[in-house]
Design a protein around this motif. Structure first.
Motif, PDB file in Angstrom:
ATOM      1  N   MET A   1      43.482  49.520  53.240  1.00 37.01           N
ATOM      2  CA  MET A   1      43.793  50.949  53.273  1.00 37.01           C
ATOM      3  C   MET A   1      44.908  51.320  52.298  1.00 37.01           C
ATOM      4  N   THR A   2      45.693  50.350  51.877  1.00 39.14           N
ATOM      5  CA  THR A   2      46.846  50.652  51.023  1.00 39.14           C
ATOM      6  C   THR A   2      46.775  49.983  49.654  1.00 39.14           C
ATOM      7  N   ASN A   3      45.799  49.105  49.452  1.00 43.77           N
ATOM      8  CA  ASN A   3      45.709  48.357  48.207  1.00 43.77           C
ATOM      9  C   ASN A   3      44.269  48.403  47.697  1.00 43.77           C
ATOM     10  N   GLU A   4      44.069  48.987  46.521  1.00 40.70           N
ATOM     11  CA  GLU A   4      42.714  49.162  46.007  1.00 40.70           C
ATOM     12  C   GLU A   4      42.038  47.832  45.723  1.00 40.70           C
ATOM     13  N   GLN A   5      42.800  46.848  45.279  1.00 42.52           N
ATOM     14  CA  GLN A   5      42.230  45.533  45.017  1.00 42.52           C
ATOM     15  C   GLN A   5      41.698  44.913  46.307  1.00 42.52           C
ATOM     16  N   ALA A   6      42.500  45.004  47.363  1.00 40.58           N
ATOM     17  CA  ALA A   6      42.063  44.483  48.658  1.00 40.58           C
ATOM     18  C   ALA A   6      40.879  45.278  49.188  1.00 40.58           C
ATOM     19  N   ALA A   7      40.900  46.595  48.967  1.00 39.86           N
ATOM     20  CA  ALA A   7      39.797  47.445  49.421  1.00 39.86           C
ATOM     21  C   ALA A   7      38.493  47.064  48.731  1.00 39.86           C
TER      22      ALA A   7
ATOM     23  N   SER B   1      46.348  14.397  47.081  1.00 34.33           N
ATOM     24  CA  SER B   1      46.245  15.689  47.749  1.00 34.33           C
ATOM     25  C   SER B   1      46.194  15.488  49.258  1.00 34.33           C
ATOM     26  N   ALA B   2      47.167  16.042  49.966  1.00 32.76           N
ATOM     27  CA  ALA B   2      47.234  15.845  51.410  1.00 32.76           C
ATOM     28  C   ALA B   2      46.377  16.872  52.154  1.00 32.76           C
ATOM     29  N   ASP B   3      46.145  18.009  51.547  1.00 36.60           N
ATOM     30  CA  ASP B   3      45.418  19.076  52.228  1.00 36.60           C
ATOM     31  C   ASP B   3      44.457  19.742  51.249  1.00 36.60           C
ATOM     32  N   THR B   4      43.385  19.036  50.934  1.00 34.73           N
ATOM     33  CA  THR B   4      42.440  19.544  49.947  1.00 34.73           C
ATOM     34  C   THR B   4      41.820  20.854  50.408  1.00 34.73           C
ATOM     35  N   ARG B   5      41.461  20.943  51.686  1.00 38.23           N
ATOM     36  CA  ARG B   5      40.852  22.172  52.199  1.00 38.23           C
ATOM     37  C   ARG B   5      41.814  23.350  52.048  1.00 38.23           C
ATOM     38  N   GLY B   6      43.074  23.132  52.388  1.00 33.86           N
ATOM     39  CA  GLY B   6      44.065  24.196  52.264  1.00 33.86           C
ATOM     40  C   GLY B   6      44.248  24.633  50.826  1.00 33.86           C
ATOM     41  N   GLU B   7      44.216  23.671  49.889  1.00 32.99           N
ATOM     42  CA  GLU B   7      44.368  24.007  48.477  1.00 32.99           C
ATOM     43  C   GLU B   7      43.154  24.783  47.960  1.00 32.99           C
ATOM     44  N   ILE B   8      41.974  24.448  48.465  1.00 31.27           N
ATOM     45  CA  ILE B   8      40.770  25.193  48.090  1.00 31.27           C
ATOM     46  C   ILE B   8      40.862  26.628  48.602  1.00 31.27           C
ATOM     47  N   LEU B   9      41.328  26.793  49.833  1.00 29.75           N
ATOM     48  CA  LEU B   9      41.473  28.137  50.392  1.00 29.75           C
ATOM     49  C   LEU B   9      42.507  28.956  49.619  1.00 29.75           C
ATOM     50  N   ALA B  10      43.601  28.322  49.235  1.00 30.01           N
ATOM     51  CA  ALA B  10      44.619  29.026  48.447  1.00 30.01           C
ATOM     52  C   ALA B  10      44.038  29.460  47.113  1.00 30.01           C
ATOM     53  N   ALA B  11      43.272  28.580  46.481  1.00 27.77           N
ATOM     54  CA  ALA B  11      42.619  28.921  45.219  1.00 27.77           C
ATOM     55  C   ALA B  11      41.599  30.038  45.431  1.00 27.77           C
ATOM     56  N   ALA B  12      40.877  29.972  46.546  1.00 25.24           N
ATOM     57  CA  ALA B  12      39.880  31.011  46.842  1.00 25.24           C
ATOM     58  C   ALA B  12      40.536  32.376  46.995  1.00 25.24           C
ATOM     59  N   ARG B  13      41.688  32.429  47.663  1.00 29.59           N
ATOM     60  CA  ARG B  13      42.394  33.707  47.824  1.00 29.59           C
ATOM     61  C   ARG B  13      42.768  34.286  46.464  1.00 29.59           C
ATOM     62  N   ARG B  14      43.225  33.426  45.565  1.00 25.84           N
ATOM     63  CA  ARG B  14      43.608  33.906  44.236  1.00 25.84           C
ATOM     64  C   ARG B  14      42.403  34.411  43.461  1.00 25.84           C
ATOM     65  N   VAL B  15      41.305  33.681  43.523  1.00 19.71           N
ATOM     66  CA  VAL B  15      40.108  34.065  42.777  1.00 19.71           C
ATOM     67  C   VAL B  15      39.472  35.320  43.364  1.00 19.71           C
ATOM     68  N   PHE B  16      39.386  35.403  44.696  1.00 17.14           N
ATOM     69  CA  PHE B  16      38.832  36.604  45.324  1.00 17.14           C
ATOM     70  C   PHE B  16      39.692  37.817  44.989  1.00 17.14           C
ATOM     71  N   ALA B  17      41.011  37.642  44.979  1.00 20.69           N
ATOM     72  CA  ALA B  17      41.909  38.755  44.672  1.00 20.69           C
ATOM     73  C   ALA B  17      41.744  39.214  43.230  1.00 20.69           C
ATOM     74  N   GLU B  18      41.519  38.258  42.329  1.00 21.47           N
ATOM     75  CA  GLU B  18      41.413  38.593  40.906  1.00 21.47           C
ATOM     76  C   GLU B  18      40.045  39.159  40.544  1.00 21.47           C
ATOM     77  N   LYS B  19      38.985  38.563  41.074  1.00 22.86           N
ATOM     78  CA  LYS B  19      37.635  38.907  40.646  1.00 22.86           C
ATOM     79  C   LYS B  19      36.836  39.708  41.664  1.00 22.86           C
TER      80      LYS B  19
END
Length: 202
Positions: free
Chosen positions: A126-132, A22-40
């Motif tokens: 303002m345009t996406n309920e999930q993001a809101a 893994s060349a960018d572990t921090r970046g991969e964690i952040l990408a995973a975090a975005r997916r999890v925050f968006a889902e849950k």
């Protein structure tokens, strides 16, 4: 006893939690975090769940991010975290908290590199309920209610104060209302500080 391997009995130990190659572990964690925050959403997302999504050990997540709030701020590219905001608001005379809050928000949103990620998240909310929902949970539970409870102020008052400053950000940087958009910081602090103060002291 350590497991020995190779010539000369040198111990081979892989650093815990790090995925090989893994060349960018921090970046991969952040990408995973975005997916999890968006889902849950912010409240139901956990460090363990984000680590599972990123295929790393939870300890490695904590190595890069002290708190879930800090990880959310980094994942959403927010310019400042609750751990930075709350001390600024609470440290100092209570009768000046309105001025400190206005000055802090104007400072954070002054530069494009710190303002644009925040405005982008606001536009998305303002345009996406999930993001809101995700933004709402973060703002209320990680920031507003923390401040309210430490000051002994009703949640409604703190939310009302935030709503007013939210409107200022929208008018100044999204709608670009004049003369609000080009008003001097000190002029706005003088104008808005006493009004925001009323929400905290009655």
């Amino acid at each position: 006893m350590s497991t020995l391997d190779g010539e000369g009995g040198s111990a081979t130990r892989r650093r815990p939690g790090r995925r090989p190659g893994s060349a960018d572990t921090r970046g991969e964690i952040l990408a995973a975090a975005r997916r999890v925050f968006a889902e849950k959403g912010f409240d139901k997302a956990t460090v363990r769940g984000i680590a599972r999504e990123a295929k790393v050990d939870p300890a490695l997540v904590h190595h890069y991010f002290d708190t879930k709030e800090g990880m959310f701020a980094a994942a959403m590219q927010l310019p400042i975290t609750p751990d930075e905001i709350i001390p600024v608001l609470l440290d100092g005379p209570r009768e000046e908290i309105g001025e400190r809050l206005v000055r802090l928000i104007l400072h954070v949103t002054a530069a494009p590199e710190t303002r644009e990620p925040l405005v982008a998240l606001i536009r998305s909310a303002m345009t996406n309920e999930q993001a809101a929902g995700m933004f709402r949970e973060f703002i209320t539970n990680a920031l507003l209610y923390q401040v309210a409870d430490r000051l002994g102020v009703p949640h409604l008052r703190v939310e009302a104060g935030f709503a007013q400053m939210f409107g200022v950000i929208m008018g100044r940087y999204v709608l670009k209302l004049e003369p609000l958009a080009s008003a001097d910081h000190e002029e706005l602090v003088e104008l808005l500080g006493p009004t925001i103060q009323r929400y905290f002291t009655g």
